[in-house]
Design a protein around this motif. Sequence first.
Motif, PDB file in Angstrom:
ATOM      1  N   ALA A  41       0.837  -1.203   0.000  1.00 57.66           N
ATOM      2  CA  ALA A  41       0.000   0.000   0.000  1.00 57.66           C
ATOM      3  C   ALA A  41       0.873   1.255   0.000  1.00 57.66           C
ATOM      4  N   MET A  44       1.498   2.017  -3.553  1.00 57.56           N
ATOM      5  CA  MET A  44       0.282   2.562  -4.166  1.00 57.56           C
ATOM      6  C   MET A  44       0.082   4.029  -3.780  1.00 57.56           C
ATOM      7  N   ARG A 136     -10.882  -2.106  -7.010  1.00 58.09           N
ATOM      8  CA  ARG A 136      -9.487  -2.228  -7.425  1.00 58.09           C
ATOM      9  C   ARG A 136      -9.218  -1.255  -8.554  1.00 58.09           C
ATOM     10  N   ALA A 140      -3.751  -0.293  -7.934  1.00 58.02           N
ATOM     11  CA  ALA A 140      -4.000  -1.385  -6.990  1.00 58.02           C
ATOM     12  C   ALA A 140      -3.959  -2.731  -7.708  1.00 58.02           C
ATOM     13  N   LEU A 145      -3.510  -5.341  -5.007  1.00 58.55           N
ATOM     14  CA  LEU A 145      -4.198  -4.781  -3.847  1.00 58.55           C
ATOM     15  C   LEU A 145      -5.664  -4.519  -4.149  1.00 58.55           C
ATOM     16  N   SER A 147      -9.409  -2.447  -2.180  1.00 61.68           N
ATOM     17  CA  SER A 147     -10.034  -1.722  -1.078  1.00 61.68           C
ATOM     18  C   SER A 147     -11.395  -2.344  -0.816  1.00 61.68           C
ATOM     19  N   HIS A 162      -8.350   0.669   2.719  1.00 60.07           N
ATOM     20  CA  HIS A 162      -7.530   0.736   1.506  1.00 60.07           C
ATOM     21  C   HIS A 162      -6.262  -0.092   1.677  1.00 60.07           C
ATOM     22  N   GLY A 163      -5.776  -0.639   0.583  1.00 59.82           N
ATOM     23  CA  GLY A 163      -4.461  -1.269   0.570  1.00 59.82           C
ATOM     24  C   GLY A 163      -4.390  -2.670   1.125  1.00 59.82           C
TER      25      GLY A 163
END
Length: 188
Positions: A41, A44, A136, A140, A145, A147, A162-163
Amino acid sequence: MWHRGAVEPLDASDAPDAPVPPLRVAESVLREPAHRVSRRAVVMWTVQALVVVALLLAAQVVWWLVDDAPSRTPHWVVGVVWLAAGAAYAVAMPQWRYRVHRWEATPRAIYTQSGWLWQERRIAPLSRVQTVDLERGPVAQLLGLASVTITTASAAGPVTIHGLDAPVARELVDTLTAAAVTETGDAT
């Protein structure tokens, strides 16, 4: 897991003009949620910060091109300030957010901590959950990753984590959805 306990009464010796101390629940402590978001994250959030910095610098270039003032000193000063502030933001913000962002799901609630300058802790009872969404974005997706957004019957708005690693996010969505369906509350 949170513990239930009785609320301790205020002492009779408390003066009426004295500030009211916070209520204390016996044997309960509001602790940080147990799980961190993915370490990726940070990447990101750094990429997202660099996009913001690039847009600000692009605006600076447009200003440079359309301004016909004889001196370019203001452009250089503002550009250097934007660059320094943007670099500090892109380096510090992702690291700080990673240190703050946490989450935890219990059989009764979802508990989150988020933010970087303005930090927030939220506890959303599963009885109030209306929808659970997995999101996504392009960055991400590249980093594996996702959310998770939990919409509740709350004026405070949805709870978003998030992440998360994509498999963890999918499992959390499945778990919260199943738990919310079995919950007897009215989610209103």
